[in-house]
Design an enzyme around this catalytic site. Structure first.
Site, PDB file in Angstrom:
ATOM      1  N   ASP A   1       0.825  -1.440   0.166  1.00 45.34           N
ATOM      2  CA  ASP A   1      -0.002   0.309   0.138  1.00 45.34           C
ATOM      3  C   ASP A   1       0.982   1.408  -0.011  1.00 45.34           C
ATOM      4  O   ASP A   1       1.911   1.163   0.532  1.00 45.34           O
ATOM      5  CB  ASP A   1      -0.968  -0.051   1.232  1.00 45.34           C
ATOM      6  CG  ASP A   1      -2.182   1.043   1.161  1.00 45.34           C
ATOM      7  OD1 ASP A   1      -2.339   1.309   0.084  1.00 45.34           O
ATOM      8  OD2 ASP A   1      -2.854   1.209   2.284  1.00 45.34           O
TER       9      ASP A   1
ATOM     10  N   HIS B   1       1.916   3.204  -9.235  1.00 41.27           N
ATOM     11  CA  HIS B   1       1.839   1.815  -9.239  1.00 41.27           C
ATOM     12  C   HIS B   1       3.097   1.200 -10.195  1.00 41.27           C
ATOM     13  O   HIS B   1       3.473   0.132  -9.870  1.00 41.27           O
ATOM     14  CB  HIS B   1       0.538   1.673  -9.995  1.00 41.27           C
ATOM     15  CG  HIS B   1      -0.642   2.196  -9.291  1.00 41.27           C
ATOM     16  ND1 HIS B   1      -0.897   1.742  -8.010  1.00 41.27           N
ATOM     17  CD2 HIS B   1      -1.872   2.683  -9.459  1.00 41.27           C
ATOM     18  CE1 HIS B   1      -1.961   2.173  -7.337  1.00 41.27           C
ATOM     19  NE2 HIS B   1      -2.421   2.825  -8.298  1.00 41.27           N
TER      20      HIS B   1
ATOM     21  N   LEU C   1      11.382 -19.812  -5.072  1.00 40.08           N
ATOM     22  CA  LEU C   1      10.258 -18.876  -4.530  1.00 40.08           C
ATOM     23  C   LEU C   1       8.833 -19.057  -5.240  1.00 40.08           C
ATOM     24  O   LEU C   1       9.072 -18.958  -6.382  1.00 40.08           O
ATOM     25  CB  LEU C   1      10.748 -17.332  -4.408  1.00 40.08           C
ATOM     26  CG  LEU C   1       9.738 -16.298  -3.752  1.00 40.08           C
ATOM     27  CD1 LEU C   1       9.800 -16.551  -2.329  1.00 40.08           C
ATOM     28  CD2 LEU C   1       9.926 -15.218  -4.043  1.00 40.08           C
TER      29      LEU C   1
HETATM   30  C1  IPE Z   1      -5.611  -2.707  -0.032  1.00 40.24           C
HETATM   31  O1  IPE Z   1      -5.201  -1.247  -0.194  1.00 40.24           O
HETATM   32  C2  IPE Z   1      -5.391  -3.464  -1.413  1.00 40.24           C
HETATM   33  C3  IPE Z   1      -3.851  -3.485  -2.055  1.00 40.24           C
HETATM   34  C4  IPE Z   1      -2.779  -3.121  -1.396  1.00 40.24           C
HETATM   35  C5  IPE Z   1      -4.162  -4.183  -3.456  1.00 40.24           C
HETATM   36  P1  IPE Z   1      -6.129  -0.340  -0.236  1.00 40.24           P
HETATM   37  O2  IPE Z   1      -5.406   1.032  -0.508  1.00 40.24           O
HETATM   38  O3  IPE Z   1      -7.146  -0.640  -1.316  1.00 40.24           O
HETATM   39  O4  IPE Z   1      -7.145  -0.470   1.093  1.00 40.24           O
HETATM   40  P2  IPE Z   1      -7.946   0.722   1.979  1.00 40.24           P
HETATM   41  O5  IPE Z   1      -8.904   0.945   0.904  1.00 40.24           O
HETATM   42  O6  IPE Z   1      -6.962   1.905   2.184  1.00 40.24           O
HETATM   43  O7  IPE Z   1      -8.340  -0.082   3.225  1.00 40.24           O
HETATM   44  C1  IPE Z   2      -1.934   0.242  -2.992  1.00 40.94           C
HETATM   45  O1  IPE Z   2      -1.507   1.656  -3.294  1.00 40.94           O
HETATM   46  C2  IPE Z   2      -2.094  -0.467  -4.662  1.00 40.94           C
HETATM   47  C3  IPE Z   2      -3.351  -0.606  -4.885  1.00 40.94           C
HETATM   48  C4  IPE Z   2      -4.267  -0.489  -4.066  1.00 40.94           C
HETATM   49  C5  IPE Z   2      -3.887  -1.062  -6.117  1.00 40.94           C
HETATM   50  P1  IPE Z   2      -2.500   2.658  -3.364  1.00 40.94           P
HETATM   51  O2  IPE Z   2      -3.147   2.897  -4.781  1.00 40.94           O
HETATM   52  O3  IPE Z   2      -3.799   2.078  -2.432  1.00 40.94           O
HETATM   53  O4  IPE Z   2      -1.946   3.873  -2.585  1.00 40.94           O
HETATM   54  P2  IPE Z   2      -2.475   4.941  -1.722  1.00 40.94           P
HETATM   55  O5  IPE Z   2      -2.978   4.160  -0.328  1.00 40.94           O
HETATM   56  O6  IPE Z   2      -3.713   5.747  -2.151  1.00 40.94           O
HETATM   57  O7  IPE Z   2      -1.099   5.736  -1.191  1.00 40.94           O
HETATM   58 MG    MG Z   3      -4.245   2.589  -0.529  1.00 44.08          MG
END
Ligand code: IPE
Ligand code: IPE
Ligand code: MG
Length: 239
Positions: A18, A35, A129
């Site tokens: 995240d 991303h 892995l």
């Molecule tokens: C969790 O992250 C999903 C992934 C890392 C793929 P999110 O950014 O979607 O989670 P929330 O919405 O903050 O809980």
């Molecule tokens: C996690 O990073 C990746 C996905 C959920 C696809 P985020 O896109 O949720 O990044 P933040 O939380 O907005 O910084």
């Molecule tokens: Mg996120």
């Protein structure tokens, strides 16, 4: 004396990757740039896990709930998956990584599904892995699809039978869950499989995740006592 977690490297690490969006925002870049950098980070992390003798790495790449993001971001992520498959599979294979894609295939395009199957086939002989990429995955979806399999077969509902039908039945449960990005929640990741995982939360944004943060998580894990419901004294007697 306090018994530590045998100084061991976790056999199975799960990661909620995240913080990509915030990483990009800090740099005045579009979210997709975060991303993209996240894919680089995953490649580095997989290699570091191979080097440290971790056997299984399971990462959360796209959740069942991420469909509710702006259309532009969702299609960008689908495109990025296709590009990453084309670009990364060879190198991952050279590093000895066996890929598994875990999650609901419905909702993904035929082209993406073919790419996933192809990557799994190309890397099937690797054994250093196992990298499980959870894409269009949700912990609740997983429990329901496993229960539906048992119901369809008329199989009695037991813990063991359900575990065998879950999407990660090919690997042991995670020993360590890492979440980057500073949030302290599970966000519908491996609800069943995390029953006894040790949890490690880092404020590091996923694109910045490096070997030092991985080693910090492993060191914290090594210092934990896993009791699985027993008392500390019992654990020390049997170890
Ligand atoms: C969790 O992250 C999903 C992934 C890392 C793929 P999110 O950014 O979607 O989670 P929330 O919405 O903050 O809980
Ligand atoms: C996690 O990073 C990746 C996905 C959920 C696809 P985020 O896109 O949720 O990044 P933040 O939380 O907005 O910084
Ligand atoms: Mg996120």
């Amino acid at each position: 004396m306090r018994q530590e977690n045998s100084g061991a490297v976790p056999r199975h690490i799960a990661i909620i990757m995240d913080g990509n969006g915030r990483w990009a925002k800090k740099r005045f870049l579009p979210r997709l740039a975060g991303h993209k950098q996240g894919v680089e980070s995953l490649r580095r992390c997989a290699r570091a896990c191979v080097e440290r003798g971790v056997q299984v790495l399971t990462v959360f790449a796209f959740s069942s709930e991420n469909w509710s993001r702006p259309e532009e971001e969702v299609s960008g992520l689908m495109g990025l998956l296709a590009t990453a498959l084309a670009k990364e599979v060879k190198q991952l294979s050279r590093d000895g990584v066996r890929l598994h894609f875990v999650g609901e295939r419905a909702g993904l395009s035929d082209k993406v599904c073919a790419g996933l199957a192809d990557a799994e086939k190309t890397t099937a002989h690797n054994d250093r892995l196992i990298l499980n990429v959870c894409f269009n995955y949700g912990g609740r979806w997983d429990i329901v699809q496993a229960a539906a399999q048992l119901a369809a077969r008329g199989e009695p509902m037991t813990e063991q039978a359900l575990a065998r039908a879950m999407a990660l039945a090919h690997v042991p449960d995670p020993d360590l869950l890492i979440r980057t990005g500073g949030e302290m929640r599970v966000s519908n990741f491996l609800l069943w499989q995390l029953a006894y995982a040790e949890l490690f939360f880092s404020s590091c944004l996923w694109p910045d995740f490096d070997e030092a943060t991985l080693d910090e998580a492993i060191a914290v894990f090594a210092g934990r006592e896993r009791r699985f419901g027993q008392t500390s004294e019992q654990v020390q007697q049997t170890s």
